[in-house]
Design a protein around this motif. Structure first.
Motif, PDB file in Angstrom:
ATOM      1  N   PHE A  10      56.200  -3.136  13.447  1.00 29.94           N
ATOM      2  CA  PHE A  10      57.192  -2.143  14.121  1.00 29.94           C
ATOM      3  C   PHE A  10      56.653  -0.681  13.978  1.00 29.94           C
ATOM      4  O   PHE A  10      55.754  -0.454  13.024  1.00 29.94           O
ATOM      5  CB  PHE A  10      58.617  -2.063  13.393  1.00 29.94           C
ATOM      6  N   ALA A  11      57.010   0.237  14.909  1.00 30.71           N
ATOM      7  CA  ALA A  11      56.528   1.519  14.843  1.00 30.71           C
ATOM      8  C   ALA A  11      57.045   2.012  13.508  1.00 30.71           C
ATOM      9  O   ALA A  11      56.750   3.085  12.783  1.00 30.71           O
ATOM     10  CB  ALA A  11      56.807   2.266  16.002  1.00 30.71           C
ATOM     11  N   ILE A  12      58.514   1.903  13.527  1.00 27.87           N
ATOM     12  CA  ILE A  12      59.369   2.350  12.327  1.00 27.87           C
ATOM     13  C   ILE A  12      59.698   1.288  11.407  1.00 27.87           C
ATOM     14  O   ILE A  12      60.507   0.445  11.939  1.00 27.87           O
ATOM     15  CB  ILE A  12      60.686   3.199  12.633  1.00 27.87           C
ATOM     16  N   LYS A  13      58.985   1.018  10.198  1.00 27.20           N
ATOM     17  CA  LYS A  13      59.367  -0.045   9.667  1.00 27.20           C
ATOM     18  C   LYS A  13      60.166   0.053   8.435  1.00 27.20           C
ATOM     19  O   LYS A  13      60.405   0.846   7.476  1.00 27.20           O
ATOM     20  CB  LYS A  13      57.858  -0.563   8.853  1.00 27.20           C
ATOM     21  N   PRO A  14      61.226  -0.989   8.282  1.00 24.10           N
ATOM     22  CA  PRO A  14      62.130  -1.003   7.180  1.00 24.10           C
ATOM     23  C   PRO A  14      61.385  -1.326   5.871  1.00 24.10           C
ATOM     24  O   PRO A  14      60.268  -1.991   5.991  1.00 24.10           O
ATOM     25  CB  PRO A  14      62.906  -2.042   7.649  1.00 24.10           C
ATOM     26  N   ARG A  15      61.796  -1.005   4.665  1.00 22.94           N
ATOM     27  CA  ARG A  15      61.495  -1.553   3.489  1.00 22.94           C
ATOM     28  C   ARG A  15      61.715  -3.122   3.254  1.00 22.94           C
ATOM     29  O   ARG A  15      62.931  -3.312   3.560  1.00 22.94           O
ATOM     30  CB  ARG A  15      61.622  -0.546   2.396  1.00 22.94           C
ATOM     31  N   ILE A  16      60.735  -3.846   3.111  1.00 22.11           N
ATOM     32  CA  ILE A  16      60.924  -5.188   2.654  1.00 22.11           C
ATOM     33  C   ILE A  16      61.090  -5.699   1.037  1.00 22.11           C
ATOM     34  O   ILE A  16      60.153  -5.109   0.561  1.00 22.11           O
ATOM     35  CB  ILE A  16      59.831  -5.992   3.313  1.00 22.11           C
TER      36      ILE A  16
END
Length: 255
Positions: free
Chosen positions: A73-79
């Motif tokens: 993703f261009a803007i990545k959530p923290r996993i």
């Protein structure tokens, strides 16, 4: 601003327990829960969240495959992975997972992860004396928070690079060395100028000569005068944390 999160977990009791601990110990807003990896992926294609609590063993798309898709993703959530198996830890950190929580859940351990998430998402407080009472209102710069890519030059070539690929930055007088896993770039600018291009929640100025990617930290080694050396994944260089920055570093890393 409240961080938004989703939980992907197919065990109802584990889902209930994790949700309870998150609500008890943080201000995170769990906007949706899923028991199926494909459903979660479809949701994330149209909705933006800050954190994904992700069980590795979920139906349709397993958590590791889902995480690899999210990583694009261009803007990545923290996993934050949640699993009963230690075997996936190395693979999890290869795709820059924020953290890895083992089952059965330990409430104190999860609380530490939640604290770290909220610390990294909160802007550093500005001392009152540093802002004049009559200071005019200005728009906050958005480049550091919103930029996901930077231009790194080598010779006459320009490499458009995802900031997540940067491991650390080193000052060399008026030059700045930028290190990725397999390469080094030398930029004709001061380190302070380059750091302004990086997201502040991900990069930490550990020393006047160094800035590190917090997501790449593998080991924190006690050093002299109660300071630390930081070892990053995939690179041999150990980065010092100066005494002037040790308090902030400890807060960020929950030490």
């Amino acid at each position: 601003m409240t961080m938004k999160a989703i939980i992907v977990e197919d065990e109802p009791l584990a889902m209930e327990e994790l949700l309870y601990i998150i609500q008890k110990h943080s201000q995170l807003d769990v906007v949706q829960t899923f028991d199926d990896g494909l459903d979660a992926f479809k949701y994330l294609q149209t909705q933006q969240v800050d954190v994904v609590f992700l069980d590795i063993n979920v139906p349709s798309i397993d958590g590791m495959l889902l995480a690899r898709n999210i990583h694009q993703f261009a803007i990545k959530p923290r996993i934050v992975f949640t699993t009963a198996h230690k075997d996936f830890a190395a693979e999890a950190f290869e795709i820059e997972a924020f953290d890895y929580i083992l089952k059965p859940f330990n409430e104190q351990r999860i609380q530490g992860v939640l604290n770290k998430l909220e610390t990294l998402s909160s802007p550093a407080p500005v001392p009152a004396a540093a802002v004049p009472a009559t200071a005019p209102a200005v728009s906050a710069p958005t480049s550091a928070a919103s930029s996901q890519k930077v231009n790194l030059t080598k010779g006459e070539r320009i490499f458009v690079t995802d900031v997540s690929a940067i491991y650390y930055v080193e000052a060399d007088e008026k030059l700045t060395h930028v290190y990725t896993k397999d390469d080094e770039f030398v930029l004709n600018m001061a380190i302070s100028e380059f750091i302004e291009k990086l997201p502040t929640e991900q990069f930490f100025r550990s020393h006047r000569s160094y800035c590190i990617n917090l997501n790449k930290v593998q080991e924190i080694i006690p050093w002299y005068n109660s300071t630390y050396l930081v070892k990053l994944y995939d690179v041999e260089t150990q980065i010092p944390v100066s005494r002037s920055r040790i308090k902030e570093f400890r807060a960020l890393m929950q030490l």
